[in-house]
Design a protein around this motif. Structure first.
Motif, PDB file in Angstrom:
ATOM      1  N   THR A   7       5.636  -2.087   4.347  1.00  0.00           N
ATOM      2  CA  THR A   7       6.311  -3.042   5.236  1.00  0.00           C
ATOM      3  C   THR A   7       7.293  -2.368   6.197  1.00  0.00           C
ATOM      4  O   THR A   7       8.230  -2.997   6.676  1.00  0.00           O
ATOM      5  N   LEU A   8       7.050  -1.092   6.501  1.00  0.00           N
ATOM      6  CA  LEU A   8       7.903  -0.389   7.478  1.00  0.00           C
ATOM      7  C   LEU A   8       7.344  -0.608   8.877  1.00  0.00           C
ATOM      8  O   LEU A   8       6.320  -0.041   9.249  1.00  0.00           O
ATOM      9  N   PHE A  17       3.127  -5.074  -2.450  1.00  0.00           N
ATOM     10  CA  PHE A  17       3.923  -4.930  -1.227  1.00  0.00           C
ATOM     11  C   PHE A  17       5.073  -3.969  -1.469  1.00  0.00           C
ATOM     12  O   PHE A  17       5.833  -4.119  -2.424  1.00  0.00           O
ATOM     13  N   ASP A  18       5.168  -2.973  -0.603  1.00  0.00           N
ATOM     14  CA  ASP A  18       6.166  -1.921  -0.737  1.00  0.00           C
ATOM     15  C   ASP A  18       7.265  -2.140   0.298  1.00  0.00           C
ATOM     16  O   ASP A  18       7.008  -2.124   1.499  1.00  0.00           O
ATOM     17  N   ILE A  51       5.810  -6.388  -6.342  1.00  0.00           N
ATOM     18  CA  ILE A  51       6.795  -6.053  -5.313  1.00  0.00           C
ATOM     19  C   ILE A  51       7.541  -4.787  -5.702  1.00  0.00           C
ATOM     20  O   ILE A  51       8.170  -4.710  -6.756  1.00  0.00           O
ATOM     21  N   THR A  52       7.431  -3.791  -4.840  1.00  0.00           N
ATOM     22  CA  THR A  52       8.182  -2.544  -4.970  1.00  0.00           C
ATOM     23  C   THR A  52       9.273  -2.555  -3.911  1.00  0.00           C
ATOM     24  O   THR A  52       9.025  -2.956  -2.772  1.00  0.00           O
ATOM     25  N   THR A  53      10.474  -2.136  -4.265  1.00  0.00           N
ATOM     26  CA  THR A  53      11.476  -1.876  -3.236  1.00  0.00           C
ATOM     27  C   THR A  53      12.298  -0.669  -3.657  1.00  0.00           C
ATOM     28  O   THR A  53      12.093  -0.110  -4.726  1.00  0.00           O
ATOM     29  N   LYS A  54      13.199  -0.231  -2.760  1.00  0.00           N
ATOM     30  CA  LYS A  54      13.815   1.077  -2.947  1.00  0.00           C
ATOM     31  C   LYS A  54      15.317   1.067  -2.706  1.00  0.00           C
ATOM     32  O   LYS A  54      15.814   0.364  -1.823  1.00  0.00           O
TER      33      LYS A  54
END
Length: 316
Positions: free
Chosen positions: A31-32, A54-55, A86-89
């Motif tokens: 999603t960048l 979804f990253d 859902i992956t997030t950072k």
């Protein structure tokens, strides 16, 4: 019999989270976006197409828009939350342990979810803590934070797992050497390692280590990010694509999943989103050719050396 005559299950591949709970869909959507206004529609198009992974990242500054898309699709009955991975950072400015939980909670709020499937440390580099995501000195050099170590940040992520708020944790933009240090010291082992990987940067040694330790390798820029030398114009890839009547992108993405590597692709164009999802199994011969006949080796993103992302996705 044509390859299109049956539904190939490659796109439905799910990889078990050995050091977490559940499974990660191998086919993922990044999603960048350079133009953040494209985010919500692109994520909805990806969900409609069949993407279920979804990253995201605090650093991308569009978790809100991702959250809106997923919420709308859930409310429309198109998908259930438990079907979406859902992956997030955690960004570099939030490495201090006391900053981890607030950063995580803020991502959950923006994404409108009460748990995260996978939370990654975006890079192993700690930046000066604060609201400025890209702190620089008067000479334009990044201001690093020497007051925290990566393992201290990792322990703060472990506590999020203990609390049941994220199902798995991992690392991004990390070298094999640095990964080994964390694996040795971690109570909860990394479940996922996200790195640049494509036919010009196959990362075989890292992959072998991760497979020995039950860690999923998740590839960003699996198509080489459209940069030169262009992976999608490689003679080996284009010849396989011609033979199989697939696109070069579909060949490179199928190669990734077949060798056990999950991938992320990003596009705001519906036809590209659909193309990237429509992968099918390559013959053994094609897998062998990609491994033995491609000798080009290039890394397109220097983030592993500095913690500063080296490219931003260009619009398709």
């Amino acid at each position: 019999m044509s390859y299109e005559a049956f539904h190939d299950a490659l796109r439905d591949t799910r990889l078990p989270l050995v050091h977490g709970s559940g499974e990660m869909p191998a086919v993922g959507f990044g999603t960048l976006f350079r133009d953040l206004s494209l985010t919500t529609q692109a994520v909805k198009d990806a969900l409609e197409t069949g993407f279920r992974h979804f990253d995201c990242a605090e650093r991308y500054r569009n978790e809100d828009q991702v959250g809106i898309a997923i919420k709308e699709m859930i409310e429309a009955g198109k998908v259930r939350r438990e079907e979406v991975f859902i992956t997030t950072k955690l960004w570099n400015t939030n490495h201090r342990p006391e900053r981890v939980e607030p950063a995580f909670a803020a991502s959950c709020r923006r994404l409108q979810v009460d748990y995260i499937d996978c939370y990654l440390i975006h890079t192993p580099f700690a930046f000066q803590p604060g609201e400025n995501q890209d702190p620089r000195d008067e000479h334009g050099n990044v201001i690093y934070d020497r007051g925290v170590t990566l393992i201290e940040t990792w322990w703060a992520l472990e506590r999020l797992v203990d609390q049941g708020r994220c199902k798995s944790i991992g690392l991004s933009d990390i070298t094999l050497e640095a990964l080994k240090v964390i694996v040795a010291a971690a109570r909860i082992k990394p479940a996922v390692v996200q790195v640049e990987a494509h036919p010009y940067l196959p990362e075989w040694e890292l992959l072998e280590y991760c497979q020995q330790h039950g860690i999923i390798v998740l590839a960003f820029a699996p198509l080489g990010h459209g940069m030169a030398p262009n992976v999608l114009e490689d003679g080996v890839i284009t010849e396989i694509a011609r033979r199989l009547r697939k696109t070069p992108a579909q060949v490179a993405l199928a190669w990734s999943v077949q060798r056990g590597v999950a991938f992320l692709t990003t596009s705001a164009t519906l036809s590209h989103i659909q193309e990237n999802f429509d992968i099918s199994t390559l013959p053994h011969r094609a897998m062998h050719e990609i491994k033995t006949d491609i000798s080009t080796r290039v890394r397109f993103n220097s983030v592993v050396e500095t913690g500063v992302p080296g490219f931003i996705a260009r619009k398709k």
